[in-house]
Scaffold this motif. Structure first.
Motif, PDB file in Angstrom:
ATOM      1  N   TYR A 132      91.784  49.239  60.403  1.00 58.32           N
ATOM      2  CA  TYR A 132      91.711  49.587  61.825  1.00 58.32           C
ATOM      3  C   TYR A 132      90.245  49.528  62.253  1.00 58.32           C
ATOM      4  O   TYR A 132      89.373  50.039  61.552  1.00 58.32           O
ATOM      5  N   PHE A 133      89.996  48.919  63.407  1.00 57.71           N
ATOM      6  CA  PHE A 133      88.625  48.767  63.873  1.00 57.71           C
ATOM      7  C   PHE A 133      88.312  49.822  64.937  1.00 57.71           C
ATOM      8  O   PHE A 133      89.000  49.903  65.960  1.00 57.71           O
ATOM      9  N   ALA A 134      87.271  50.617  64.674  1.00 57.65           N
ATOM     10  CA  ALA A 134      86.860  51.643  65.636  1.00 57.65           C
ATOM     11  C   ALA A 134      86.378  50.964  66.921  1.00 57.65           C
ATOM     12  O   ALA A 134      85.811  49.870  66.888  1.00 57.65           O
ATOM     13  N   GLU A 135      86.630  51.630  68.051  1.00 59.17           N
ATOM     14  CA  GLU A 135      86.212  51.058  69.339  1.00 59.17           C
ATOM     15  C   GLU A 135      84.691  51.017  69.448  1.00 59.17           C
ATOM     16  O   GLU A 135      84.125  50.067  69.965  1.00 59.17           O
ATOM     17  N   SER A 136      84.044  52.077  69.001  1.00 57.82           N
ATOM     18  CA  SER A 136      82.583  52.175  69.037  1.00 57.82           C
ATOM     19  C   SER A 136      82.190  53.384  68.210  1.00 57.82           C
ATOM     20  O   SER A 136      83.042  54.210  67.860  1.00 57.82           O
ATOM     21  N   ILE A 137      80.919  53.502  67.936  1.00 57.95           N
ATOM     22  CA  ILE A 137      80.452  54.666  67.166  1.00 57.95           C
ATOM     23  C   ILE A 137      80.677  55.935  67.991  1.00 57.95           C
ATOM     24  O   ILE A 137      81.027  56.983  67.450  1.00 57.95           O
ATOM     25  N   VAL A 174      90.131  56.137  54.088  1.00 62.04           N
ATOM     26  CA  VAL A 174      88.807  55.709  53.630  1.00 62.04           C
ATOM     27  C   VAL A 174      87.991  55.194  54.808  1.00 62.04           C
ATOM     28  O   VAL A 174      88.545  54.658  55.772  1.00 62.04           O
ATOM     29  N   MET A 175      86.676  55.387  54.726  1.00 62.13           N
ATOM     30  CA  MET A 175      85.768  54.771  55.695  1.00 62.13           C
ATOM     31  C   MET A 175      84.413  54.551  55.028  1.00 62.13           C
ATOM     32  O   MET A 175      84.105  55.151  53.998  1.00 62.13           O
ATOM     33  N   THR A 176      83.627  53.658  55.606  1.00 56.51           N
ATOM     34  CA  THR A 176      82.283  53.384  55.088  1.00 56.51           C
ATOM     35  C   THR A 176      81.279  53.679  56.183  1.00 56.51           C
ATOM     36  O   THR A 176      81.580  53.536  57.367  1.00 56.51           O
ATOM     37  N   ALA A 177      80.077  54.083  55.790  1.00 57.51           N
ATOM     38  CA  ALA A 177      79.032  54.361  56.782  1.00 57.51           C
ATOM     39  C   ALA A 177      77.670  54.297  56.119  1.00 57.51           C
ATOM     40  O   ALA A 177      77.549  54.237  54.893  1.00 57.51           O
ATOM     41  N   VAL A 178      76.645  54.321  56.965  1.00 54.15           N
ATOM     42  CA  VAL A 178      75.272  54.426  56.467  1.00 54.15           C
ATOM     43  C   VAL A 178      74.880  55.901  56.518  1.00 54.15           C
ATOM     44  O   VAL A 178      75.450  56.678  57.283  1.00 54.15           O
ATOM     45  N   PRO A 179      73.885  56.321  55.710  1.00 57.54           N
ATOM     46  CA  PRO A 179      73.543  57.741  55.627  1.00 57.54           C
ATOM     47  C   PRO A 179      73.267  58.416  56.962  1.00 57.54           C
ATOM     48  O   PRO A 179      73.662  59.561  57.175  1.00 57.54           O
ATOM     49  N   ARG A 180      72.613  57.704  57.884  1.00 60.94           N
ATOM     50  CA  ARG A 180      72.260  58.346  59.166  1.00 60.94           C
ATOM     51  C   ARG A 180      73.510  58.836  59.894  1.00 60.94           C
ATOM     52  O   ARG A 180      73.479  59.870  60.583  1.00 60.94           O
ATOM     53  N   LEU A 181      74.608  58.115  59.778  1.00 64.82           N
ATOM     54  CA  LEU A 181      75.847  58.523  60.456  1.00 64.82           C
ATOM     55  C   LEU A 181      76.460  59.746  59.781  1.00 64.82           C
ATOM     56  O   LEU A 181      76.975  60.640  60.459  1.00 64.82           O
ATOM     57  N   TYR A 182      76.407  59.808  58.453  1.00 65.07           N
ATOM     58  CA  TYR A 182      76.899  61.009  57.762  1.00 65.07           C
ATOM     59  C   TYR A 182      76.035  62.226  58.116  1.00 65.07           C
ATOM     60  O   TYR A 182      76.537  63.335  58.259  1.00 65.07           O
ATOM     61  N   GLU A 183      74.728  61.987  58.275  1.00 62.37           N
ATOM     62  CA  GLU A 183      73.831  63.078  58.684  1.00 62.37           C
ATOM     63  C   GLU A 183      74.249  63.614  60.053  1.00 62.37           C
ATOM     64  O   GLU A 183      74.279  64.826  60.278  1.00 62.37           O
ATOM     65  N   LYS A 184      74.564  62.698  60.959  1.00 59.92           N
ATOM     66  CA  LYS A 184      74.956  63.116  62.318  1.00 59.92           C
ATOM     67  C   LYS A 184      76.276  63.891  62.304  1.00 59.92           C
ATOM     68  O   LYS A 184      76.438  64.878  63.016  1.00 59.92           O
ATOM     69  N   VAL A 185      77.233  63.410  61.505  1.00 61.46           N
ATOM     70  CA  VAL A 185      78.524  64.114  61.388  1.00 61.46           C
ATOM     71  C   VAL A 185      78.284  65.533  60.878  1.00 61.46           C
ATOM     72  O   VAL A 185      78.811  66.511  61.422  1.00 61.46           O
ATOM     73  N   TYR A 186      77.463  65.646  59.841  1.00 59.23           N
ATOM     74  CA  TYR A 186      77.168  66.955  59.245  1.00 59.23           C
ATOM     75  C   TYR A 186      76.471  67.870  60.256  1.00 59.23           C
ATOM     76  O   TYR A 186      76.833  69.045  60.403  1.00 59.23           O
TER      77      TYR A 186
END
Length: 589
Positions: A243-248, A262-274
């Motif tokens: 499934y393709f996300a519409e946008s960040i 499952v999903m993949t991300a770069v560290p900066r995005l995990y930092e923002k989620v946290y």
């Protein structure tokens, strides 16, 4: 089933093994629309037939530029590859001058683009390129649509020619040119063969703990980046619905709608989620707030495989029931695995999310290595915090005398397109020089300690590893981005981009009101508060590494303004040039 040796073998393998009803799903006009594995293959064949009727020859280069990941990208990708031509994916966020450079350097003859915004940039430089035509995924009036290529290939009378072209493609043939986002200089065209990417998928698959044929993935990292692209081939191989996300910005909503595994991300995005989760916890009161931060504290001490003992595990079970289950609900409720790549992941995030039952498996690789070199995995004791996991099968890593990581294997690129000199610079025999400093422990876990090119020496002769220091400082909620400087100077210093959203919240709590960013960055109370954060983080480092001075930049560091690469890594050279005056004010006030 024949052996998978070329990228276009993956869809056929998925058809024979899983035959998904929803192989790919994208949202159009507010509705999710899926295509099956069979439709995926049918449409890719139509694109191949259409391209042949346009006169596309083996080894022609066809560019694809998309603002978001979408079903069409994958159809066109396979459609191009089946003709023996090569797909040249381009980041949508780069400047039009960079479009011009890549299109000309690659000799691209056709281009597929997603939307009007990309098209406008492309139209501005199209006359300076060899492009014969541009096709759009979105319906744009007076522009050629990708549907025209499909329509041109709707008659299957030349399908035998497509099959002939496919049969002529050998595993070691060039499949794609991926232009590195480049933290310095002009982007280099990394030549990856079918075998480079196929071997990386097959050798990484052993680390995937999913229910094959019954799992869902959310994709939103740019597919023009080799990390997400390889992952999409891996999902296809494992029968995972994509499934393709519409946008960040809409990622949170999409997670709840899709409920991925499952999903993949770069560290900066995990930092923002946290940070968002912690901000919500900070708004709680009384016993709820106390329990929230008790759970966080517990998470920050997490060790895998019950290493903390039965009493910790008992508390963790309670924390998962009371607190972490709500985190899971916020991310869709079914997330079993997250994967991180592209830059170093803070160990605290690895610990907290694993404690919450949604482990982030950090991996390591480069565009030049297709990309995976190593990755953590919960099976067989393969998860170790602070490392990028064990090296995958069939790939060999050795550490050079100066600490640089060298890699050999079927995933190592063919070279840089039209640049034998730069290729020679990074190869010693079959070994690729990664430019990263690291170490291999006795149990086979790889640890990255810094970027060789980013390390610098102060005038006192002391070496400073900026990435390690920056990662520590970014744990402060006040700091969005930080770049450590000081090469050849008497001391390390830092340029800081504030997390303006958090700073505004902090200001309200302290009855302060700012009318502009310039007012914020010059406020003495805020500067004193940032100094406290600096002092706290400095305590983790030796005296020669500590940040002695800092300056706050007035603007937000963005991809579009050139501060960051599309995967949110800092372009150090660009940032230094933009803030020359600030840097001078630190060292030569």
């Amino acid at each position: 089933m024949a052996e998978i040796t070329r990228l276009f073998d993956f869809p056929q393998y998925q058809l024979n093994t899983y035959n998904l009803e929803r192989a790919f799903t994208s949202k159009y006009n507010g509705q999710w629309e899926s295509i099956s594995t069979q439709e995926y293959i049918n449409q890719a064949n139509a694109i191949s037939r259409g391209l042949l009727r346009l006169g596309v020859q083996p080894n022609d280069k066809i560019a694809v530029i998309s603002s978001t990941n979408r079903t069409e990208w994958n159809i066109v990708d396979i459609g191009i590859l089946q003709t023996g031509a090569q797909n040249v994916p381009i980041y949508p966020t780069i400047a039009k001058e960079d479009y011009e450079y890549i299109l000309n350097h690659s000799d691209a003859s056709y281009c597929f683009v997603s939307d009007n915004e990309v098209l406008e940039k492309l139209n501005a430089i199209k006359g300076n390129t060899k492009l014969k035509n541009i096709y759009t995924f979105d319906d744009i009036s007076n522009e050629s649509s990708w549907k025209e290529v499909k329509k041109l290939g709707s008659n299957d009378s030349n399908q035998s020619e497509v099959e002939s072209r496919k049969n002529a493609v050998k595993p070691n043939d060039l499949a794609t040119l991926i232009y590195t986002s480049g933290t310095t200089g002009k982007p280099k065209g990394v030549m990856l063969s079918h075998s480079n990417l196929v071997s990386n998928v097959l050798d990484s698959e052993k680390r995937v703990p999913l229910n094959y044929g019954n799992s869902k993935a959310l994709s939103f990292l740019p597919v023009c980046h080799v990390f997400e692209r390889m992952i999409l081939y891996l999902y296809q191989y494992c029968g995972v619905e994509i499934y393709f996300a519409e946008s960040i910005e809409k990622m949170g909503d999409n997670l709840k709608e899709i409920k991925p595994n499952v999903m993949t991300a770069v560290p900066r995005l995990y930092e923002k989620v946290y940070d968002k989760i912690v901000a919500k916890g900070s708004d709680l009161s009384g016993i709820k707030k106390m329990l929230f931060f008790w759970a966080i504290d517990l998470g920050l001490r997490y060790e895998p495989y019950g290493q903390n003992g039965w009493w910790y595990e008992l508390q963790l079970k309670l924390a998962r029931k009371l607190i972490f289950s709500k985190w899971q609900e916020g991310l869709g409720g079914n997330l079993e695995l997250m994967v991180s790549g592209s830059a170093a992941l803070q160990a605290r995030l690895t610990r907290v999310f694993a404690a919450a039952g949604m482990p982030i498996m950090e991996g390591y690789g480069l565009t030049e290595t297709s990309p995976v070199i190593s990755v953590n995995c919960q099976r067989d004791g393969g998860f170790r915090i602070g490392t990028v996991g064990r090296v995958i099968d069939n790939v060999e890593v050795k550490i050079a005398e100066d600490g640089e990581i060298l890699v050999k294997g079927p995933n190592v690129m063919l070279g840089y397109f039209k640049d034998a000199d730069k290729t020679a610079e990074v190869m010693t025999g079959d070994y690729f020089h990664t430019g990263d400093i690291g170490e291999l422990c006795a149990e086979g876990f790889l640890k990255i300690t810094d970027r060789k090119k980013e390390m610098f020496k102060t005038s006192g002769g002391k070496y400073v590893a900026p990435a390690l220091i920056e990662n520590q400082f970014k744990q402060s909620r006040f700091i969005e981005q930080i770049m450590v400087i000081g090469e050849g100077e008497k001391m390390p210093a830092a340029l800081i981009q504030l997390n303006f959203e958090f700073v505004e919240e902090w200001a309200k709590r302290h009855d302060m009101n700012f009318n502009s960013k310039s007012e914020i960055i010059s406020n003495s109370k805020l500067i004193d508060r940032i100094q406290e954060e600096i002092d706290f983080a400095n305590s983790k480092f030796g005296k020669w590494e500590q940040i002695k001075m800092f300056k706050i930049t007035p603007d937000i560091w963005t991809i579009s303004e050139g501060h960051l690469t599309p995967t949110m890594k800092m372009k150090r050279k660009v940032i230094k040039e933009k803030y020359t005056v600030l840097i001078e004010s630190i060292y030569r006030p």
